[in-house]
Design an enzyme around this catalytic site. Structure first.
Site, PDB file in Angstrom:
ATOM      1  N   CYS A   1     -20.937   0.773  15.860  1.00 14.55           N
ATOM      2  CA  CYS A   1     -20.075  -0.995  16.254  1.00 14.55           C
ATOM      3  C   CYS A   1     -21.380  -1.768  16.675  1.00 14.55           C
ATOM      4  O   CYS A   1     -20.580  -2.624  17.153  1.00 14.55           O
ATOM      5  CB  CYS A   1     -19.280  -0.632  17.132  1.00 14.55           C
ATOM      6  SG  CYS A   1     -19.449   0.435  18.571  1.00 14.55           S
TER       7      CYS A   1
ATOM      8  N   HIS B   1     -20.757 -19.077  24.333  1.00  8.13           N
ATOM      9  CA  HIS B   1     -18.916 -18.825  23.682  1.00  8.13           C
ATOM     10  C   HIS B   1     -19.503 -20.003  22.247  1.00  8.13           C
ATOM     11  O   HIS B   1     -18.974 -19.840  21.949  1.00  8.13           O
ATOM     12  CB  HIS B   1     -18.116 -19.270  24.923  1.00  8.13           C
ATOM     13  CG  HIS B   1     -17.329 -18.290  25.360  1.00  8.13           C
ATOM     14  ND1 HIS B   1     -17.779 -18.977  26.868  1.00  8.13           N
ATOM     15  CD2 HIS B   1     -17.467 -17.328  25.739  1.00  8.13           C
ATOM     16  CE1 HIS B   1     -16.959 -17.999  27.683  1.00  8.13           C
ATOM     17  NE2 HIS B   1     -17.362 -16.730  26.904  1.00  8.13           N
TER      18      HIS B   1
ATOM     19  N   ARG C   1     -12.827  -4.500  23.005  1.00  6.07           N
ATOM     20  CA  ARG C   1     -12.935  -4.622  24.193  1.00  6.07           C
ATOM     21  C   ARG C   1     -11.732  -5.602  24.902  1.00  6.07           C
ATOM     22  O   ARG C   1     -11.609  -5.848  25.456  1.00  6.07           O
ATOM     23  CB  ARG C   1     -14.139  -5.640  23.853  1.00  6.07           C
ATOM     24  CG  ARG C   1     -15.252  -5.807  22.601  1.00  6.07           C
ATOM     25  CD  ARG C   1     -16.144  -6.363  22.839  1.00  6.07           C
ATOM     26  NE  ARG C   1     -17.722  -6.825  21.939  1.00  6.07           N
ATOM     27  CZ  ARG C   1     -17.066  -7.594  20.184  1.00  6.07           C
ATOM     28  NH1 ARG C   1     -15.708  -7.709  20.134  1.00  6.07           N
ATOM     29  NH2 ARG C   1     -17.537  -7.699  19.541  1.00  6.07           N
TER      30      ARG C   1
ATOM     31  N   ARG D   1     -32.776  -8.588  25.974  1.00 10.92           N
ATOM     32  CA  ARG D   1     -33.082  -9.698  24.783  1.00 10.92           C
ATOM     33  C   ARG D   1     -32.485 -11.284  25.049  1.00 10.92           C
ATOM     34  O   ARG D   1     -32.449 -12.490  24.237  1.00 10.92           O
ATOM     35  CB  ARG D   1     -32.000  -9.343  23.056  1.00 10.92           C
ATOM     36  CG  ARG D   1     -30.579  -9.642  23.686  1.00 10.92           C
ATOM     37  CD  ARG D   1     -30.135  -8.826  22.319  1.00 10.92           C
ATOM     38  NE  ARG D   1     -28.410  -8.687  23.006  1.00 10.92           N
ATOM     39  CZ  ARG D   1     -27.662  -8.602  21.581  1.00 10.92           C
ATOM     40  NH1 ARG D   1     -27.753  -8.563  20.707  1.00 10.92           N
ATOM     41  NH2 ARG D   1     -26.136  -8.455  21.679  1.00 10.92           N
TER      42      ARG D   1
ATOM     43  N   ASN E   1     -26.239  -2.165  20.221  1.00 14.57           N
ATOM     44  CA  ASN E   1     -26.685  -3.488  20.845  1.00 14.57           C
ATOM     45  C   ASN E   1     -27.613  -3.101  22.550  1.00 14.57           C
ATOM     46  O   ASN E   1     -28.245  -2.922  22.508  1.00 14.57           O
ATOM     47  CB  ASN E   1     -25.727  -4.118  21.216  1.00 14.57           C
ATOM     48  CG  ASN E   1     -25.155  -5.490  20.245  1.00 14.57           C
ATOM     49  OD1 ASN E   1     -25.953  -5.394  19.484  1.00 14.57           O
ATOM     50  ND2 ASN E   1     -24.785  -6.101  20.537  1.00 14.57           N
ATOM     51  N   ASP E   2     -26.794  -2.237  23.455  1.00 19.04           N
ATOM     52  CA  ASP E   2     -27.374  -1.458  24.445  1.00 19.04           C
ATOM     53  C   ASP E   2     -28.237  -0.596  23.881  1.00 19.04           C
ATOM     54  O   ASP E   2     -29.147  -0.740  24.377  1.00 19.04           O
ATOM     55  CB  ASP E   2     -26.158  -1.131  24.968  1.00 19.04           C
ATOM     56  CG  ASP E   2     -25.780  -2.438  25.712  1.00 19.04           C
ATOM     57  OD1 ASP E   2     -26.418  -3.032  26.493  1.00 19.04           O
ATOM     58  OD2 ASP E   2     -24.417  -1.791  26.528  1.00 19.04           O
TER      59      ASP E   2
ATOM     60  N   GLU F   1     -25.156   4.454  24.143  1.00 20.05           N
ATOM     61  CA  GLU F   1     -25.789   3.725  23.647  1.00 20.05           C
ATOM     62  C   GLU F   1     -26.326   3.675  24.848  1.00 20.05           C
ATOM     63  O   GLU F   1     -27.809   3.530  24.770  1.00 20.05           O
ATOM     64  CB  GLU F   1     -24.724   2.466  24.783  1.00 20.05           C
ATOM     65  CG  GLU F   1     -24.201   3.086  24.934  1.00 20.05           C
ATOM     66  CD  GLU F   1     -22.625   1.922  25.035  1.00 20.05           C
ATOM     67  OE1 GLU F   1     -22.385   0.886  24.772  1.00 20.05           O
ATOM     68  OE2 GLU F   1     -21.557   2.252  25.915  1.00 20.05           O
TER      69      GLU F   1
END
Length: 756
Positions: free
Chosen positions: A676, A361, A467, A639, A628-629, A605
């Site tokens: 995305c 965060h 999301r 990662r 990312n995935d 993904e």
């Protein structure tokens, strides 16, 4: 010998200094292996030599005075080759070199092994014996295993040794962590430590449980008000999407289970309020950290932060009038939101956290504020407070005690970066069109809060990724259908008439729910995304009905399915979506013409989905790449795991070929495709995508301006030529160099940094 090995490692780890640790190591290893001598040599990269730092068996005067050049002697050979060497008689080896004054001539047999950390040889561990013999396989295995455990200790301790030798080292010290927020910062290091930690609290019996309960209720209220005040200091400076992170702290302080557990400790176990907070918080933290996933680990950080703030107020600490440096880089063992919010943004130039990850965060808020941040970097907090520090948020690195030449170099980079920011701001409201006339759709990724529109209006053409799981994470239980409908309706109303692509619930992996725990050995390859929701159609149907009901007014909803790996998953999900659509139509009294079925798409993904695009094109309206995935699965790299995070390479040749295959398949099938993931918001990543022909990029709001500027400044045909070169490259560094060189040639090299 396993217990003995563990005992040695624990003692080494508990030592107060690196020198003491190495003395413990050689003494304990010599005794455990029953050998005549144990020594350790440490790599001195600056002088290209190996230094004898500790020994039990060699002459004491030799320690600290014996040095071997790289490649010199048998120890140098082990360092050079990076593999163990077992000799019955050391003097007969052609690389044997006599060590003057070390009294090594007494020993015949020799066993040495390199100490390797992240592919770097940090030193050589040696045992020797007077009797000529080969060491056994068991002995060799023990020493090699011990060296592996020592590697991480040395990897984090070498810096402490260097700093202990001099208050101000003669040369700059470069450290590597993980990039969390891009940018350059040069400022004074400002080290923050908790006044009272959970570990420092002792369990004590309460003299009056009534008073302790009353005191606890008072400090919960005080702490809640404080977090609200801290949050308000950032309101208006960041998007409401990032601002909503502070809702999580409010959630912890209103969590009935958490608060009642503390009250129960006071009432049932007759302990003080501080003791109760310690017991409950540490129990929660231990449970979350044991789950081994990034989201729950982050919840552990939040609970620790809240608990330590409660303890702070319990001890009635009085804030001193601390004079902050005019420009500072916030440094802590674990930077928290409360630390970040307590520093005026005018003073704050950068963030360095010894622990933490790019998805924490604090990292999210740093990106929202546009403040450079580096996570997971082994800074020695005792030695750097009030010292000049450089951080490179592009490369994820920090430089301690920078020399004047480095300061000048990074100041030039910082000046260039500030000039580029001004240029980017001038073109924020323009459409994204390449110099040769190709229109590119720029869309927004969002998730925590629907009310972000005002902060980024004019910058985008819709929501490319909403999301939907994040509101679930902020709740104590599954939201009701009505609650979900209201949430989605606010979002769709806010952005109408722009299209809003809502991803269905994607929990599991790195996004579990505290009230729906999923314990798996490998959560990223387990029960997550569409797999979970299809196994629980009652959850899926409630969410889909909520989305459809929220869409009755504006008809701007698009539904996207996560983690698709098989056609059967899409067919079953569509069946349930159509079922919910028929129900909502009937309840609303609308026809199919008046209330059409929204477009349905899938996330690409999982690598398997790349190869079924022709079949997918017959049953879905669009696909969106979750880079990312996809990269994580293609390269088999987590990662968020510091041991392998450096292997996560967005420019890996396999990633480029996968992206090209996706684009080629979508063109043949006339299927809409967008991306995305974070790759779309990365300057080089965006150029790669443009060169391949991608026309729809969805990214976080903070990246939109610079990506749009690059699009407007470059012709696509030149990027396509760069792609032809990149597809022949052998590794990610070569691919990066192609695009970095191209940008430099256009005078746009400031959008990237050489170390990234």
């Amino acid at each position: 010998m396993l217990s003995q090995l563990r005992h040695i490692v624990e003692q080494v780890g508990d030592a107060k200094s690196l020198t003491a640790a190495m003395n413990v190591l050689v003494q304990q290893t010599q005794a455990t292996m029953k050998v005549d001598c144990c020594s350790i040599y440490i790599t001195d990269q600056a002088r290209a030599q190996l230094n004898l730092i500790a020994s039990k068996g060699l002459a004491k005067r030799a320690v600290g005075r014996t040095h071997l050049k790289f490649g010199e002697g048998i120890v140098g050979l082990i360092h050079e080759k990076g593999e163990p060497l077992n000799l019955a008689n050391i003097s007969q080896h052609p690389r044997y070199q006599y060590l003057h004054g070390a009294q090594e001539e007494r020993f015949n047999s020799f066993l040495g092994t390199p100490i390797i950390h992240k592919r770097r040889v940090l030193g050589v561990l040696v045992v020797q014996q007077k009797t000529p013999r080969l060491f056994s396989e068991v002995e060799e295995s023990f020493l090699v295993t011990l060296a592996m455990h020592l590697a991480s200790v040395l990897g984090n301790s070498g810096l402490r040794l260097e700093l202990a030798q001099s208050a101000q080292p003669s040369r700059s010290i470069h450290l590597q962590g993980s990039p969390a927020s891009s940018g350059i910062a040069i400022a004074t290091a400002y080290v923050v430590r908790p006044v009272l930690t959970l570990a420092e609290v002792h369990i004590e019996k309460s003299h009056s449980t009534c008073k302790d309960i009353l005191l606890f209720e008072m400090i919960v209220k005080k702490c809640s008000d404080e977090f609200s005040d801290l949050a308000l200091t950032l309101k208006g400076q960041v998007s409401k999407d990032a601002f909503a992170l502070f809702d999580i702290y409010s959630h912890v302080l209103k969590d009935k289970t958490f608060l009642n557990a503390i009250r129960g400790q006071i009432n049932d176990h007759q302990v003080t309020a501080s003791s109760a907070i310690k017991v409950v918080a540490e129990t929660y933290i231990k449970q979350f950290e044991a789950m081994s996933d990034s989201y729950l680990s982050e919840r552990a950080v939040e609970i620790r932060d809240v608990a330590q703030r409660l303890l702070y107020h319990l001890t009635q600490q009085v804030e001193e009038n601390i004079v902050l440096p005019e420009k500072l880089i916030l440094v802590a063992s674990e930077v928290t939101l409360s630390m970040l919010a307590s520093i005026p943004t005018d003073n704050l130039q950068g963030i360095v956290s010894v622990r933490g990850a790019a998805n924490s965060h604090v990292a999210i808020l740093a990106r929202a504020l546009g403040i450079p941040a580096v996570m997971g970097i082994p800074l020695p907090l005792d030695n750097i407070d009030k010292k000049t520090l450089i951080i490179d948020g592009y490369a994820g690195s920090a430089i301690l005690f920078p020399e004047q030449g480095l300061l000048t170099h990074y100041q030039l980079l910082l000046d260039e970066e500030n000039e580029l920011k001004k240029l980017v701001e001038l073109g924020e409201y323009k459409e994204a069109v390449t110099l040769d006339g190709h229109k590119i759709s720029i869309m927004l990724n969002t998730g925590l809060n629907a009310n972000q529109h005002a902060a980024v209006t004019g910058h985008f053409e819709g929501i490319g990724l909403y999301r939907s799981e994040l509101p679930f994470m902020l709740s104590n239980s599954f939201p009701t259908e009505q609650e979900q409908t209201e949430s989605y309706q606010a979002l769709l109303n806010q952005y109408a008439p722009l299209p809003v692509t809502m991803r269905t619930l994607d929990i599991g992996g790195d996004k579990p729910l505290s009230y729906f725990p999923i314990v798996e050995e490998n959560p990223f390859l387990g029960w997550r995304g569409i797999r979970l929701t299809l196994d629980h159609p009652e959850i899926f149907l409630v969410q889909i009905r909520s989305m459809l009901t929220a869409n009755l007014e504006h008809h701007n909803l698009r539904i996207m399915l996560p983690m698709i790996s098989a056609i059967e998953e899409v067919i079953e999900a569509k069946r349930l979506i159509i079922q919910a659509w028929e129900e909502v139509k009937q309840e609303s009294g609308l026809t199919s013409e008046a209330f059409p079925l929204p477009d349905i798409g899938v996330m690409v993904e999982v690598p398997a989905s790349i190869f079924i695009i022709p079949q997918l094109s017959e049953i879905v309206d669009f696909i969106s790449i979750g880079s990312n995935d996809l990269i994580q699965y293609l390269l088999a790299v987590d990662r968020n795991n510091s041991r392998v995070a450096s292997l996560f390479d967005s420019y890996h040749p396999a990633v480029l070929h996968a992206l090209k295959l996706i684009m080629d398949n979508c063109r043949r099938c006339d299927l809409e495709v967008s991306i995305c993931g974070e790759l779309a918001g990365d300057p080089i990543g965006a150029l790669i995508l443009l060169g391949m022909g991608y026309n729809r990029l969805s990214m976080n709001a903070t990246n939109m301006g610079k990506i749009k500027y690059l699009i407007n400044a470059l012709p696509r045909y030149e990027l396509a030529e760069c792609i032809e070169q990149a597809l022949r490259a052998n590794n990610g560094a070569e691919i990066r160099a192609i695009f970095a060189g191209y940008l430099d040639g256009k005078g746009l090299g400031g959008f990237i940094r050489a170390g990234k």
